[in-house]
Design a protein around this motif. Structure first.
Motif, PDB file in Angstrom:
ATOM      1  N   GLU A 103      45.884  17.828 -30.263  1.00 46.42           N
ATOM      2  CA  GLU A 103      46.057  18.993 -31.139  1.00 46.42           C
ATOM      3  C   GLU A 103      47.446  19.622 -31.068  1.00 46.42           C
ATOM      4  OE1 GLU A 103      43.012  21.955 -31.632  1.00 46.42           O
ATOM      5  OE2 GLU A 103      41.443  20.498 -31.195  1.00 46.42           O
ATOM      6  N   SER A 104      48.015  19.724 -29.863  1.00 50.42           N
ATOM      7  CA  SER A 104      49.352  20.334 -29.753  1.00 50.42           C
ATOM      8  C   SER A 104      50.410  19.416 -30.365  1.00 50.42           C
ATOM      9  CB  SER A 104      49.697  20.650 -28.291  1.00 50.42           C
ATOM     10  OG  SER A 104      49.726  19.450 -27.546  1.00 50.42           O
ATOM     11  N   GLU A 105      50.229  18.113 -30.166  1.00 49.49           N
ATOM     12  CA  GLU A 105      51.130  17.136 -30.787  1.00 49.49           C
ATOM     13  C   GLU A 105      51.020  17.194 -32.310  1.00 49.49           C
ATOM     14  OE1 GLU A 105      51.021  12.972 -29.726  1.00 49.49           O
ATOM     15  OE2 GLU A 105      50.979  13.485 -27.599  1.00 49.49           O
ATOM     16  N   ARG A 106      49.801  17.474 -32.773  1.00 48.46           N
ATOM     17  CA  ARG A 106      49.535  17.497 -34.209  1.00 48.46           C
ATOM     18  C   ARG A 106      50.334  18.610 -34.895  1.00 48.46           C
ATOM     19  NH1 ARG A 106      43.520  18.216 -35.018  1.00 48.46           N
ATOM     20  NH2 ARG A 106      43.293  16.077 -34.341  1.00 48.46           N
ATOM     21  N   PHE A 107      50.392  19.768 -34.245  1.00 43.43           N
ATOM     22  CA  PHE A 107      51.129  20.891 -34.841  1.00 43.43           C
ATOM     23  C   PHE A 107      52.630  20.614 -34.837  1.00 43.43           C
ATOM     24  CE2 PHE A 107      51.901  25.045 -36.369  1.00 43.43           C
ATOM     25  CZ  PHE A 107      50.675  25.488 -36.853  1.00 43.43           C
ATOM     26  N   GLY A 185      49.077  23.696 -42.129  1.00 36.06           N
ATOM     27  CA  GLY A 185      48.970  24.835 -41.214  1.00 36.06           C
ATOM     28  C   GLY A 185      47.624  25.540 -41.210  1.00 36.06           C
ATOM     29  N   PRO A 186      47.128  25.990 -42.382  1.00 35.81           N
ATOM     30  CA  PRO A 186      45.843  26.710 -42.382  1.00 35.81           C
ATOM     31  C   PRO A 186      44.695  25.907 -41.762  1.00 35.81           C
ATOM     32  CG  PRO A 186      46.972  27.008 -44.482  1.00 35.81           C
ATOM     33  CD  PRO A 186      47.763  25.979 -43.717  1.00 35.81           C
ATOM     34  N   VAL A 187      44.690  24.582 -41.986  1.00 37.13           N
ATOM     35  CA  VAL A 187      43.625  23.724 -41.420  1.00 37.13           C
ATOM     36  C   VAL A 187      43.811  23.585 -39.915  1.00 37.13           C
ATOM     37  CG1 VAL A 187      42.531  21.451 -41.492  1.00 37.13           C
ATOM     38  CG2 VAL A 187      43.477  22.431 -43.578  1.00 37.13           C
ATOM     39  N   HIS A 198      38.180  18.776 -36.321  1.00 41.17           N
ATOM     40  CA  HIS A 198      38.972  17.729 -35.661  1.00 41.17           C
ATOM     41  C   HIS A 198      38.635  16.332 -36.212  1.00 41.17           C
ATOM     42  CE1 HIS A 198      41.148  15.546 -32.554  1.00 41.17           C
ATOM     43  NE2 HIS A 198      40.055  14.836 -32.342  1.00 41.17           N
ATOM     44  N   ALA A 199      37.343  16.022 -36.256  1.00 35.35           N
ATOM     45  CA  ALA A 199      36.911  14.699 -36.735  1.00 35.35           C
ATOM     46  C   ALA A 199      37.304  14.498 -38.199  1.00 35.35           C
ATOM     47  CB  ALA A 199      35.402  14.547 -36.559  1.00 35.35           C
ATOM     48  N   MET A 200      37.173  15.569 -38.982  1.00 37.79           N
ATOM     49  CA  MET A 200      37.539  15.475 -40.409  1.00 37.79           C
ATOM     50  C   MET A 200      39.029  15.205 -40.581  1.00 37.79           C
ATOM     51  SD  MET A 200      35.505  18.459 -42.405  1.00 37.79           S
ATOM     52  CE  MET A 200      34.234  19.324 -41.550  1.00 37.79           C
ATOM     53  N   ILE A 201      39.836  15.870 -39.743  1.00 35.34           N
ATOM     54  CA  ILE A 201      41.297  15.672 -39.804  1.00 35.34           C
ATOM     55  C   ILE A 201      41.624  14.218 -39.478  1.00 35.34           C
ATOM     56  CG2 ILE A 201      43.501  16.233 -38.667  1.00 35.34           C
ATOM     57  CD1 ILE A 201      42.366  19.118 -38.278  1.00 35.34           C
ATOM     58  N   MET A 202      40.963  13.681 -38.440  1.00 39.01           N
ATOM     59  CA  MET A 202      41.256  12.312 -38.009  1.00 39.01           C
ATOM     60  C   MET A 202      40.848  11.274 -39.069  1.00 39.01           C
ATOM     61  SD  MET A 202      43.008  12.637 -35.439  1.00 39.01           S
ATOM     62  CE  MET A 202      43.313  10.890 -35.206  1.00 39.01           C
ATOM     63  N   ARG A 203      39.783  11.583 -39.831  1.00 35.27           N
ATOM     64  CA  ARG A 203      39.410  10.621 -40.886  1.00 35.27           C
ATOM     65  C   ARG A 203      40.006  11.038 -42.235  1.00 35.27           C
ATOM     66  NH1 ARG A 203      33.925  12.811 -39.683  1.00 35.27           N
ATOM     67  NH2 ARG A 203      33.374  14.294 -41.328  1.00 35.27           N
ATOM     68  N   ARG A 204      40.917  11.999 -42.180  1.00 33.58           N
ATOM     69  CA  ARG A 204      41.682  12.465 -43.356  1.00 33.58           C
ATOM     70  C   ARG A 204      40.766  12.881 -44.513  1.00 33.58           C
ATOM     71  NH1 ARG A 204      47.143  11.279 -42.445  1.00 33.58           N
ATOM     72  NH2 ARG A 204      47.746  11.321 -44.635  1.00 33.58           N
ATOM     73  N   ASP A 210      33.639  16.372 -47.099  1.00 34.28           N
ATOM     74  CA  ASP A 210      34.655  16.829 -46.131  1.00 34.28           C
ATOM     75  C   ASP A 210      35.578  17.894 -46.717  1.00 34.28           C
ATOM     76  OD1 ASP A 210      33.755  15.251 -44.105  1.00 34.28           O
ATOM     77  OD2 ASP A 210      35.490  13.903 -44.020  1.00 34.28           O
ATOM     78  N   VAL A 211      36.067  17.644 -47.928  1.00 33.11           N
ATOM     79  CA  VAL A 211      37.042  18.563 -48.538  1.00 33.11           C
ATOM     80  C   VAL A 211      36.438  19.953 -48.700  1.00 33.11           C
ATOM     81  CG1 VAL A 211      38.334  19.069 -50.667  1.00 33.11           C
ATOM     82  CG2 VAL A 211      38.428  16.781 -49.684  1.00 33.11           C
ATOM     83  N   ASP A 212      35.202  20.001 -49.223  1.00 35.84           N
ATOM     84  CA  ASP A 212      34.553  21.303 -49.443  1.00 35.84           C
ATOM     85  C   ASP A 212      34.257  22.016 -48.123  1.00 35.84           C
ATOM     86  OD1 ASP A 212      34.613  21.021 -52.175  1.00 35.84           O
ATOM     87  OD2 ASP A 212      32.654  20.042 -52.284  1.00 35.84           O
ATOM     88  N   ARG A 213      33.811  21.251 -47.128  1.00 33.66           N
ATOM     89  CA  ARG A 213      33.487  21.868 -45.834  1.00 33.66           C
ATOM     90  C   ARG A 213      34.760  22.363 -45.143  1.00 33.66           C
ATOM     91  NH1 ARG A 213      30.914  17.312 -43.239  1.00 33.66           N
ATOM     92  NH2 ARG A 213      30.925  18.409 -41.268  1.00 33.66           N
ATOM     93  N   ALA A 214      35.820  21.554 -45.192  1.00 32.93           N
ATOM     94  CA  ALA A 214      37.094  21.954 -44.575  1.00 32.93           C
ATOM     95  C   ALA A 214      37.629  23.214 -45.259  1.00 32.93           C
ATOM     96  CB  ALA A 214      38.112  20.820 -44.687  1.00 32.93           C
ATOM     97  N   TRP A 215      37.541  23.242 -46.577  1.00 31.84           N
ATOM     98  CA  TRP A 215      37.964  24.394 -47.382  1.00 31.84           C
ATOM     99  C   TRP A 215      37.219  25.657 -46.908  1.00 31.84           C
ATOM    100  CZ3 TRP A 215      41.080  25.898 -51.441  1.00 31.84           C
ATOM    101  CH2 TRP A 215      40.643  26.966 -52.230  1.00 31.84           C
TER     102      TRP A 215
END
Length: 266
Positions: A103-107, A185-187, A198-204, A210-215
Motif C-alpha cells: 500500500e505505501s509503495e502504491r501511493f 488518490g481518492p481510492v 485492496h483486492a479490487m485495486i489489484m484486479r483493476r 467492482d466499479v460501482d462498489r469502489a465508487w
C-alpha cells in the motif's frame, strides 16, 4: 540599445509555450487511443472519427512538429529539458499499466506516475522558460519546483473531479478512471478505511460490480477530502517556492494560478 524588461517575452519563450502545448496535445491524442475513449472534453476523439492508426500517426506528427520547433530555439539545455518531458510521458504511461501490491509503495507509485504524466510537462516548461533569461541554477530550480508542485496538485484535483463532477461538466462520464482500472488518490485513501478495496485495486476493478462498489466506498470514505488536502499542500509548496523570487506582477499571477488549480470544477 533595447533593455530587457521583465514583461518582455522572448520569441524562444513563446516557442516553449507553444511546444509544451503541442507535446500535451499529442499525449492526449495517444491517451485516447490507449484508453479507448470516444470523448475528450465533450467532443468526439480523433481515434473515434478517424480510427486508431490515424490517431497514433496524428499524435506522432504533432510531436515531430514540436521537435522541429524545439530544435529551432537553438539552446541545447532547453532541448534536453523538454526532451525529458517526452520520456517522462512514456514512462508514466507504462507506470499506469502496472499496480503495486504494497500500500505505501502504491501511493508512491501513484504520485510518481502523476509527476511523469502531468507535472513533468509543467515543471520542465517552467524551467526551460527560465533558462532563456536566467543562468542562475537556483532560479531554474525554483521554476522547476513551482511547476512540479502545481502540476501534481492539478492532477490530484483532476482525480477528485472524476468522482465529484457530473458528466455534463467534464464532457465524459464520471468514474472514468475506475472503468479504466485505475486507482487514483481518492481510492487509495478510501482503501485505508475500507480494506475490501485492496483486492479490487489489484484486479483493476475488472469483476462485475467492482466499479460501482469502489465508487460507493470512495463516497463513504473521506478519500475525496484527503486528496483535496494533499492538493492544497502541493499548492502551498508551489507558493513557497515562487515566493523565493523577488516580487513582481508575474510572481503574483503565478501565486493566483495555484488558487485557480484548486478551485476549478471541470
Amino acid at each position: 540599445m533595447h533593455t530587457f524588461l521583465e514583461r518582455d517575452l522572448l520569441p524562444g519563450q513563446r516557442s516553449i509555450a507553444m511546444i509544451s502545448e503541442m507535446i500535451h496535445t499529442a499525449s492526449l491524442v495517444h491517451d485516447d487511443v490507449i484508453d479507448g475513449s470516444d470523448k475528450r472534453r465533450g467532443k468526439t476523439t480523433i481515434s473515434e472519427v478517424w480510427g486508431e492508426r490515424k490517431a497514433i500517426l496524428a499524435g506522432d506528427f504533432i510531436l515531430s512538429a514540436a521537435s522541429m520547433a524545439l530544435a529551432r530555439i537553438g539552446n541545447n539545455t532547453v532541448v534536453s529539458v523538454l526532451s525529458q518531458v517526452i520520456e517522462d510521458l512514456v514512462r508514466g504511461e507504462f507506470m499506469q499499466l502496472g499496480s503495486k501490491e504494497n500500500e505505501s509503495e502504491r501511493f508512491k507509485h501513484y504520485l510518481e506516475k502523476s509527476f511523469k504524466k502531468t507535472a513533468s510537462l509543467i515543471a520542465n516548461s517552467c524551467k526551460a522558460v527560465s533558462i532563456l533569461v536566467n543562468s542562475d541554477p537556483e532560479v531554474q530550480e525554483i521554476a522547476f519546483q513551482y511547476g512540479r508542485n502545481v502540476g501534481i496538485a492539478f492532477q490530484l484535483v483532476d482525480d477528485v473531479l472524476d468522482f465529484t463532477a457530473c458528466a455534463s461538466q467534464l464532457g465524459k462520464p464520471s468514474a472514468t478512471d475506475l472503468k479504466l482500472g485505475l486507482a487514483t488518490g481518492p481510492v487509495l485513501f478510501a482503501c485505508q478505511q475500507f480494506p475490501e478495496l485492496h483486492a479490487m485495486i489489484m484486479r483493476r476493478f475488472s469483476t462485475t460490480g467492482d466499479v460501482d462498489r469502489a465508487w460507493q466506498y470512495v463516497l463513504e470514505s473521506d478519500g475525496v477530502d484527503q486528496t483535496n488536502y494533499l492538493a492544497q499542500s502541493y499548492c502551498r509548496e508551489a507558493i513557497r517556492q515562487i515566493s523565493l523570487l523577488r516580487p513582481s506582477p508575474e510572481r503574483d499571477a503565478l501565486i493566483r494560478l495555484t488558487e485557480m488549480v484548486l478551485t476549478r470544477d471541470k
